[in-house]
Design a protein around this motif. Structure first.
Motif, PDB file in Angstrom:
ATOM      1  N   SER A 306     -24.575  62.302 -44.821  1.00  0.00           N
ATOM      2  CA  SER A 306     -25.819  62.949 -44.370  1.00  0.00           C
ATOM      3  C   SER A 306     -26.398  64.179 -45.170  1.00  0.00           C
ATOM      4  N   ALA A 307     -25.404  64.679 -45.800  1.00  0.00           N
ATOM      5  CA  ALA A 307     -25.349  66.107 -46.313  1.00  0.00           C
ATOM      6  C   ALA A 307     -25.178  65.798 -48.022  1.00  0.00           C
ATOM      7  N   MET A 308     -24.440  64.877 -48.268  1.00  0.00           N
ATOM      8  CA  MET A 308     -24.134  64.832 -49.585  1.00  0.00           C
ATOM      9  C   MET A 308     -24.548  63.446 -50.450  1.00  0.00           C
ATOM     10  N   ASN A 309     -24.810  62.358 -49.775  1.00  0.00           N
ATOM     11  CA  ASN A 309     -25.126  61.317 -50.469  1.00  0.00           C
ATOM     12  C   ASN A 309     -26.553  60.945 -50.327  1.00  0.00           C
ATOM     13  N   GLN A 310     -27.234  61.661 -51.389  1.00  0.00           N
ATOM     14  CA  GLN A 310     -28.832  61.799 -51.411  1.00  0.00           C
ATOM     15  C   GLN A 310     -29.379  60.999 -52.291  1.00  0.00           C
ATOM     16  N   ASN A 311     -28.800  59.641 -52.616  1.00  0.00           N
ATOM     17  CA  ASN A 311     -29.149  58.835 -53.925  1.00  0.00           C
ATOM     18  C   ASN A 311     -30.773  58.890 -54.119  1.00  0.00           C
ATOM     19  N   GLY A 312     -31.534  58.780 -53.094  1.00  0.00           N
ATOM     20  CA  GLY A 312     -33.031  58.757 -53.008  1.00  0.00           C
ATOM     21  C   GLY A 312     -33.801  60.106 -53.671  1.00  0.00           C
ATOM     22  N   THR A 313     -33.024  61.078 -52.974  1.00  0.00           N
ATOM     23  CA  THR A 313     -33.462  62.398 -53.510  1.00  0.00           C
ATOM     24  C   THR A 313     -33.087  62.824 -54.876  1.00  0.00           C
ATOM     25  N   ALA A 314     -32.009  62.568 -55.460  1.00  0.00           N
ATOM     26  CA  ALA A 314     -31.799  62.508 -56.844  1.00  0.00           C
ATOM     27  C   ALA A 314     -32.708  61.707 -57.493  1.00  0.00           C
ATOM     28  N   LEU A 315     -32.812  60.478 -57.256  1.00  0.00           N
ATOM     29  CA  LEU A 315     -33.893  59.439 -58.087  1.00  0.00           C
ATOM     30  C   LEU A 315     -35.406  60.137 -58.039  1.00  0.00           C
ATOM     31  N   PHE A 316     -35.702  60.913 -56.988  1.00  0.00           N
ATOM     32  CA  PHE A 316     -37.124  61.331 -57.054  1.00  0.00           C
ATOM     33  C   PHE A 316     -37.222  62.574 -57.968  1.00  0.00           C
ATOM     34  N   GLU A 317     -36.198  63.512 -57.665  1.00  0.00           N
ATOM     35  CA  GLU A 317     -36.323  64.445 -58.522  1.00  0.00           C
ATOM     36  C   GLU A 317     -36.384  64.299 -60.142  1.00  0.00           C
ATOM     37  N   GLY A 318     -35.406  63.328 -60.373  1.00  0.00           N
ATOM     38  CA  GLY A 318     -35.486  62.841 -61.996  1.00  0.00           C
ATOM     39  C   GLY A 318     -36.901  62.215 -62.160  1.00  0.00           C
ATOM     40  N   VAL A 319     -37.307  61.393 -61.337  1.00  0.00           N
ATOM     41  CA  VAL A 319     -38.783  60.798 -61.539  1.00  0.00           C
ATOM     42  C   VAL A 319     -39.807  61.832 -61.812  1.00  0.00           C
ATOM     43  N   THR A 320     -39.713  62.857 -60.871  1.00  0.00           N
ATOM     44  CA  THR A 320     -40.955  63.687 -60.887  1.00  0.00           C
ATOM     45  C   THR A 320     -40.737  64.976 -61.888  1.00  0.00           C
ATOM     46  N   VAL A 321     -39.732  65.159 -62.410  1.00  0.00           N
ATOM     47  CA  VAL A 321     -39.496  65.958 -63.342  1.00  0.00           C
ATOM     48  C   VAL A 321     -40.059  65.416 -64.707  1.00  0.00           C
ATOM     49  N   ASP A 387     -41.558  61.116 -49.425  1.00  0.00           N
ATOM     50  CA  ASP A 387     -40.356  61.654 -48.783  1.00  0.00           C
ATOM     51  C   ASP A 387     -39.804  60.723 -47.774  1.00  0.00           C
ATOM     52  N   MET A 388     -40.673  60.107 -47.006  1.00  0.00           N
ATOM     53  CA  MET A 388     -40.233  59.138 -45.894  1.00  0.00           C
ATOM     54  C   MET A 388     -39.525  57.994 -46.752  1.00  0.00           C
ATOM     55  N   CYS A 389     -39.852  57.547 -47.924  1.00  0.00           N
ATOM     56  CA  CYS A 389     -39.263  56.346 -48.542  1.00  0.00           C
ATOM     57  C   CYS A 389     -38.021  56.601 -49.218  1.00  0.00           C
ATOM     58  N   ARG A 390     -37.712  57.966 -49.715  1.00  0.00           N
ATOM     59  CA  ARG A 390     -36.665  58.399 -50.366  1.00  0.00           C
ATOM     60  C   ARG A 390     -35.452  58.785 -49.247  1.00  0.00           C
ATOM     61  N   THR A 391     -36.012  59.202 -48.058  1.00  0.00           N
ATOM     62  CA  THR A 391     -35.168  59.339 -47.002  1.00  0.00           C
ATOM     63  C   THR A 391     -34.501  57.950 -46.672  1.00  0.00           C
ATOM     64  N   THR A 392     -35.362  56.844 -46.483  1.00  0.00           N
ATOM     65  CA  THR A 392     -34.794  55.710 -46.357  1.00  0.00           C
ATOM     66  C   THR A 392     -33.806  55.164 -47.091  1.00  0.00           C
ATOM     67  N   LEU A 393     -33.996  55.403 -48.437  1.00  0.00           N
ATOM     68  CA  LEU A 393     -32.933  55.071 -49.350  1.00  0.00           C
ATOM     69  C   LEU A 393     -31.769  55.838 -49.107  1.00  0.00           C
ATOM     70  N   ASN A 394     -31.623  57.103 -48.617  1.00  0.00           N
ATOM     71  CA  ASN A 394     -30.636  57.943 -48.382  1.00  0.00           C
ATOM     72  C   ASN A 394     -29.895  57.545 -47.456  1.00  0.00           C
ATOM     73  N   VAL A 395     -30.441  57.128 -46.272  1.00  0.00           N
ATOM     74  CA  VAL A 395     -29.848  56.744 -45.167  1.00  0.00           C
ATOM     75  C   VAL A 395     -29.374  55.313 -45.250  1.00  0.00           C
ATOM     76  N   THR A 396     -29.933  54.249 -46.009  1.00  0.00           N
ATOM     77  CA  THR A 396     -29.119  53.268 -46.262  1.00  0.00           C
ATOM     78  C   THR A 396     -28.215  53.395 -47.228  1.00  0.00           C
ATOM     79  N   GLY A 397     -28.096  54.145 -48.207  1.00  0.00           N
ATOM     80  CA  GLY A 397     -26.910  54.430 -48.967  1.00  0.00           C
ATOM     81  C   GLY A 397     -25.767  54.850 -48.276  1.00  0.00           C
ATOM     82  N   ASP A 398     -26.046  56.050 -47.095  1.00  0.00           N
ATOM     83  CA  ASP A 398     -24.770  56.346 -46.376  1.00  0.00           C
ATOM     84  C   ASP A 398     -24.166  55.285 -45.487  1.00  0.00           C
ATOM     85  N   LEU A 399     -25.007  54.120 -45.080  1.00  0.00           N
ATOM     86  CA  LEU A 399     -24.690  52.968 -44.291  1.00  0.00           C
ATOM     87  C   LEU A 399     -23.669  52.249 -45.400  1.00  0.00           C
TER      88      LEU A 399
END
Length: 425
Positions: A306-321, A387-399
């Motif tokens: 929940s604190a470290m496995n943020q795949n969706g966040t990493a993806l979003f940051e790269g796309v946005t930049v 943010d709602m969408c990338r959080t969904t990816l983050n949580v699915t990645g944790d599971l």
């Protein structure tokens, strides 16, 4: 009706009602009053109720999980979890960069939209990494005051303290410590019971959150940035339904269909709250009750993830930049993009699991590559939805990480009675 079905109804009703209100009375004083004083407070209270439970839940879950493990097993679980996180985050960022370079969503943004961005709110950029940033990151992971770390939302620091405390409990086989372990198990059980109560309010909280967002923005902002939104959603979808499906099947030995079916409640909660931290209680509940993962493994992996496995966040940051670089015509070489990818992977591990936690990190990366930071004003209007969408990816990645790590791990604790070894599924 099941919990995830009620939440889906809340999402749909809130979004539709908000769009209709914006269409009929957009900008009207009464609608602004309803959004600011009724809908938004109800939605925020729902999220705060979930966040309120995270610190005691995280602490008790990790301590009890580590205390039930052999200390060699702790090192093995940690290594497998970290390795999985780095590899999957790298894949997610690579998918995003390839799609942005292929679709070029920033090439079609109008001058009017660029001008609108100039009036966007000021963003406080995160600190840029220095030459000794890796060492600084390692040092910052160990808190001098774990209570202050918990109060400041430094979940990585809290996780490190909880791991060390759990090891101390495992190494101290006295009767008082055994009672302490039982007390922490009781604390965890109480938190899970409270989570059931909060989730019963979820349809109303979710509907209020979606109503507030869509009533303020309407549909126009989505149409204006359609190509950017489509690129982000396509990248998130590829990673979630293709990469995670392959991971669950090949690495976890499970059916992807059964995995997604069992994870529905956590997925819907993540989408509605936009917070990996707020979704942690639900993810733990899903892992133990629906996916039947070993309790000690799921608690260890999910709390750390929940604190470290943020795949969706990493993806979003790269796309946005890269999107904003295209908008302003800033050329980025392959080496520049490789550096952006590396920073996004590190940032995905350290970004706070709360709504809009990645925006300061993006501002920092934009400043490093001389891309106008005010361009963030373009995406702030749609960031809540993404943010709602990338959080969904983050949580699915944790599971998905928990399914992988749990495969082959022994279930040798009496508390695990009834759990199923996922390697036999």
């Amino acid at each position: 009706m099941k919990a995830h079905q009620k939440m889906l109804i809340g999402i749909a009703s809130g979004a539709v009602a908000g769009l209709v209100a914006n269409l009929v009375a957009g900008g009207a004083p009464w609608l602004t009053f309803v959004v600011d004083n009724v809908a938004s407070p109800i939605g925020q209270i729902f999220i705060r109720l979930l966040l309120m439970l995270v610190v005691p839940l995280l602490f008790s879950a990790i301590v009890v999980a580590v205390a039930e493990l052999d200390l060699k097993q702790v090192g093995r679980l940690g290594a497998r979890t970290l390795g999985y996180t780095v590899v999957l985050s790298s894949i997610s960022v690579l998918i995003g960069l390839v799609l942005v370079n292929t679709l070029e969503p920033g090439a079609g943004v109008s001058e009017e939209a660029r001008a609108q961005a100039q009036g966007g709110m000021t963003i406080q950029a995160a600190a840029a990494p220095g030459a000794s940033s890796f060492g600084a990151v390692l040092v910052s992971m160990v808190p001098t005051n774990p209570i202050k770390a918990a109060g400041d939302g430094d979940f990585i620091g809290l996780i490190v303290f909880s791991l060390i405390f759990g090891m101390g409990v495992a190494l101290t086989p006295s009767e008082p410590v055994q009672r302490l372990r039982e007390t922490l198990q009781g604390l965890y059980d109480v938190m899970m019971k409270l989570i059931d109560g909060v989730l019963s309010l979820a349809p109303f909280g979710v509907a209020a959150l979606l109503f507030a967002m869509t009533a303020r923005l309407g549909f126009g902002i989505f149409a204006q940035l359609a190509s950017y939104i489509v690129t982000v959603l396509l990248a998130l979808g590829i990673h979630m339904f293709i990469v995670y499906s392959l991971s669950v099947r090949l690495l976890g030995g499970r059916s992807p269909i059964e995995f997604f079916r069992g994870s529905r409640l956590a997925i819907v909660t993540a989408f509605s709250t936009s917070s990996s931290s707020a979704t942690l209680p639900t993810a733990l509940k899903v892992a133990e009750e629906n996916l039947k993962l070993p309790r000690n493994v799921s608690r260890f992996v999910l709390t750390a993830g929940s604190a470290m496995n943020q795949n969706g966040t990493a993806l979003f940051e790269g796309v946005t930049v890269l999107f904003l670089a295209q908008v302003y015509g800033v050329p980025l070489s392959l080496s520049d993009q490789a550096l952006i990818m590396f920073i996004c992977i590190l940032a995905g591990i350290g970004t706070a699991g709360v709504p809009a936690g990645s925006i300061p990190v993006i501002a920092m990366i934009l400043g490093m590559f001389k891309i106008p930071v005010e361009g963030l004003g373009l995406i702030l209007g749609v960031d809540r939805f993404l943010d709602m969408c990338r959080t969904t990816l983050n949580v699915t990645g944790d599971l998905a990480a928990a399914v992988y790590v749990a495969r082959g791990e022994p279930v040798d604790s009496p508390a695990e009675e009834g759990a199923v070894d996922p390697s036999t599924s």
